[in-house]
Design a protein around this motif. Structure first.
Motif, mmCIF file in Angstrom:
data_model
loop_
_atom_site.group_PDB
_atom_site.id
_atom_site.type_symbol
_atom_site.label_atom_id
_atom_site.label_comp_id
_atom_site.label_asym_id
_atom_site.label_seq_id
_atom_site.Cartn_x
_atom_site.Cartn_y
_atom_site.Cartn_z
ATOM 1 N N ALA A 143 10.121 -0.589 7.335
ATOM 2 C CA ALA A 143 10.856 0.250 8.284
ATOM 3 C C ALA A 143 11.231 1.595 7.688
ATOM 4 N N ALA A 144 11.402 1.640 6.366
ATOM 5 C CA ALA A 144 11.753 2.890 5.702
ATOM 6 C C ALA A 144 10.581 3.853 5.604
ATOM 7 N N ARG A 145 9.377 3.349 5.850
ATOM 8 C CA ARG A 145 8.153 4.158 5.818
ATOM 9 C C ARG A 145 8.023 4.958 4.516
ATOM 10 N N PRO A 146 8.052 4.278 3.379
ATOM 11 C CA PRO A 146 7.965 4.989 2.100
ATOM 12 C C PRO A 146 6.566 5.527 1.847
ATOM 13 N N ALA A 147 6.481 6.520 0.989
ATOM 14 C CA ALA A 147 5.181 7.059 0.599
ATOM 15 C C ALA A 147 4.497 6.152 -0.421
ATOM 16 N N LEU A 148 5.308 5.514 -1.282
ATOM 17 C CA LEU A 148 4.800 4.594 -2.301
ATOM 18 C C LEU A 148 5.553 3.283 -2.158
ATOM 19 N N LEU A 149 4.824 2.230 -1.782
ATOM 20 C CA LEU A 149 5.433 0.924 -1.524
ATOM 21 C C LEU A 149 4.978 -0.063 -2.595
ATOM 22 N N LEU A 150 5.943 -0.649 -3.300
ATOM 23 C CA LEU A 150 5.680 -1.610 -4.365
ATOM 24 C C LEU A 150 6.222 -2.969 -3.936
ATOM 25 N N LEU A 151 5.367 -3.994 -3.957
ATOM 26 C CA LEU A 151 5.767 -5.320 -3.499
ATOM 27 C C LEU A 151 5.390 -6.365 -4.546
ATOM 28 N N ASP A 152 6.375 -7.135 -4.976
ATOM 29 C CA ASP A 152 6.154 -8.164 -5.985
ATOM 30 C C ASP A 152 5.969 -9.519 -5.291
ATOM 31 N N ALA A 159 4.132 -18.342 5.521
ATOM 32 C CA ALA A 159 3.008 -19.111 6.039
ATOM 33 C C ALA A 159 1.739 -18.274 5.921
ATOM 34 N N PRO A 160 0.583 -18.897 5.723
ATOM 35 C CA PRO A 160 -0.664 -18.135 5.571
ATOM 36 C C PRO A 160 -0.921 -17.155 6.708
ATOM 37 N N ALA A 161 -0.619 -17.542 7.937
ATOM 38 C CA ALA A 161 -0.867 -16.644 9.067
ATOM 39 C C ALA A 161 0.030 -15.416 9.007
ATOM 40 N N VAL A 162 1.274 -15.607 8.573
ATOM 41 C CA VAL A 162 2.207 -14.484 8.450
ATOM 42 C C VAL A 162 1.773 -13.568 7.306
ATOM 43 N N ALA A 163 1.345 -14.167 6.196
ATOM 44 C CA ALA A 163 0.865 -13.374 5.063
ATOM 45 C C ALA A 163 -0.358 -12.554 5.467
ATOM 46 N N ALA A 164 -1.262 -13.144 6.233
ATOM 47 C CA ALA A 164 -2.450 -12.411 6.685
ATOM 48 C C ALA A 164 -2.059 -11.242 7.577
ATOM 49 N N ARG A 165 -1.051 -11.451 8.420
ATOM 50 C CA ARG A 165 -0.551 -10.375 9.283
ATOM 51 C C ARG A 165 0.018 -9.239 8.438
ATOM 52 N N LEU A 166 0.761 -9.601 7.390
ATOM 53 C CA LEU A 166 1.328 -8.591 6.501
ATOM 54 C C LEU A 166 0.219 -7.821 5.791
ATOM 55 N N HIS A 167 -0.782 -8.527 5.268
ATOM 56 C CA HIS A 167 -1.875 -7.851 4.567
ATOM 57 C C HIS A 167 -2.595 -6.865 5.478
ATOM 58 N N ALA A 168 -2.826 -7.273 6.723
ATOM 59 C CA ALA A 168 -3.486 -6.368 7.670
ATOM 60 C C ALA A 168 -2.653 -5.114 7.889
ATOM 61 N N ARG A 169 -1.332 -5.275 7.962
ATOM 62 C CA ARG A 169 -0.446 -4.118 8.142
ATOM 63 C C ARG A 169 -0.493 -3.210 6.924
ATOM 64 N N LEU A 170 -0.482 -3.792 5.725
ATOM 65 C CA LEU A 170 -0.516 -2.975 4.510
ATOM 66 C C LEU A 170 -1.818 -2.186 4.411
ATOM 67 N N LEU A 171 -2.928 -2.807 4.754
ATOM 68 C CA LEU A 171 -4.218 -2.099 4.725
ATOM 69 C C LEU A 171 -4.238 -0.978 5.761
ATOM 70 N N ALA A 172 -3.642 -1.231 6.937
ATOM 71 C CA ALA A 172 -3.581 -0.191 7.970
ATOM 72 C C ALA A 172 -2.689 0.960 7.537
ATOM 73 N N ASP A 173 -1.553 0.625 6.899
ATOM 74 C CA ASP A 173 -0.653 1.678 6.414
ATOM 75 C C ASP A 173 -1.342 2.536 5.358
ATOM 76 N N ALA A 174 -2.113 1.901 4.488
ATOM 77 C CA ALA A 174 -2.848 2.659 3.473
ATOM 78 C C ALA A 174 -3.859 3.591 4.123
ATOM 79 N N ALA A 175 -4.528 3.111 5.153
ATOM 80 C CA ALA A 175 -5.492 3.955 5.857
ATOM 81 C C ALA A 175 -4.803 5.161 6.495
ATOM 82 N N ASP A 176 -3.505 5.013 6.797
ATOM 83 C CA ASP A 176 -2.729 6.111 7.385
ATOM 84 C C ASP A 176 -2.093 7.012 6.335
ATOM 85 N N GLY A 177 -2.326 6.714 5.041
ATOM 86 C CA GLY A 177 -1.846 7.617 4.003
ATOM 87 C C GLY A 177 -0.836 7.064 3.028
ATOM 88 N N ARG A 178 -0.372 5.820 3.237
ATOM 89 C CA ARG A 178 0.618 5.248 2.332
ATOM 90 C C ARG A 178 -0.082 4.633 1.120
#
Length: 226
Positions: A143-152, A159-178
């Motif tokens: 929600a903070a829309r950071p320029a550099l996002l670090l996730l441990d 759940a695997p389905a939720v993790a897959a949803r998150l990964h798809a969002r992270l890849l999309a955010d990267a494509a948008d410049g993050r």
């Protein structure tokens, strides 16, 4: 590929223990980088060195071409960095809604991504399960829309389905410049679109390359020997 952040000859020590042994790592701009390794490999120390949580005992931390070693965590956050730790990433005394509200105007997007949180908005974050707290912590960072996002290990407790949803969002955010950097113990197939994978072993970089190079038999001989 342009580099957004980097570590150069970086060393991190915790008392007499050295967790990073002079590592060189590049994190490309507008891309997802995955740090792989077992517990104790140095993945968390790498994120903490970038975020300023731990000081470097040697070497440099670079972001946007600048040495940020002298900047505090708060100064880096104000410049657009966000870190989601593996544990205790929420304000336990605040409600889920209040946690998400701290980050800015992106709450609606977070609830669309994680509808599981909608029924929990009035609950105190500290009363949630580990997986639910992880959703809140990741959601607040998004929600903070950071320029550099670090996730441990952001998939921890999800759940695997939720993790897959998150990964798809992270890849999309990267494509948008993050720029996104995350840690994992093994590479999920849902992150096959990551730009770079670094493998750490006992505080050293033993492999850097594309995800496809991590197929069986494709790791470097140095990593195999360890």
């Amino acid at each position: 590929m342009p580099v957004d952040a980097a570590l150069r000859a970086a060393r991190v020590r915790y008392g007499p223990l050295e967790a990073l042994h002079g590592v060189d790592l590049d994190f490309p701009s507008a891309a997802v980088t995955v740090l792989l390794g077992r517990n104790g490999a140095g993945r968390t120390s790498t994120l903490h060195a970038l975020a300023g949580v731990v000081p470097l005992a040697g070497g440099r931390a670079l972001w946007r071409g600048r040495d940020v070693g002298g900047l505090s965590v708060h100064q880096r956050v104000r410049r657009g960095l966000a870190l989601v730790p593996a544990e205790r990433g929420v304000f336990g005394s605040l409600t889920v809604a209040e946690n998400l509200g701290l980050a800015g105007p992106g709450r609606a997007e977070v609830l669309e991504l994680f509808p599981e949180l909608t029924s929990l908005l009035d609950r105190r974050a500290g009363s949630l399960s580990g997986g639910q707290q992880q959703l809140v912590a990741v959601g607040r960072a998004l929600a903070a829309r950071p320029a550099l996002l670090l996730l441990d290990e952001p998939e921890r407790g999800l759940a695997p389905a939720v993790a897959a949803r998150l990964h798809a969002r992270l890849l999309a955010d990267a494509a948008d410049g993050r720029t996104v950097v995350l840690t994992a113990q093994s590479l999920p197939h849902t992150l096959a679109g990551a730009a770079v994978v670094h493998v750490l072993h006992r505080g050293e970089v033993v492999f850097s390359g594309e995800p496809g190079e991590l197929l069986p038999g494709r790791l470097t001989s140095r990593h195999e020997s360890n």
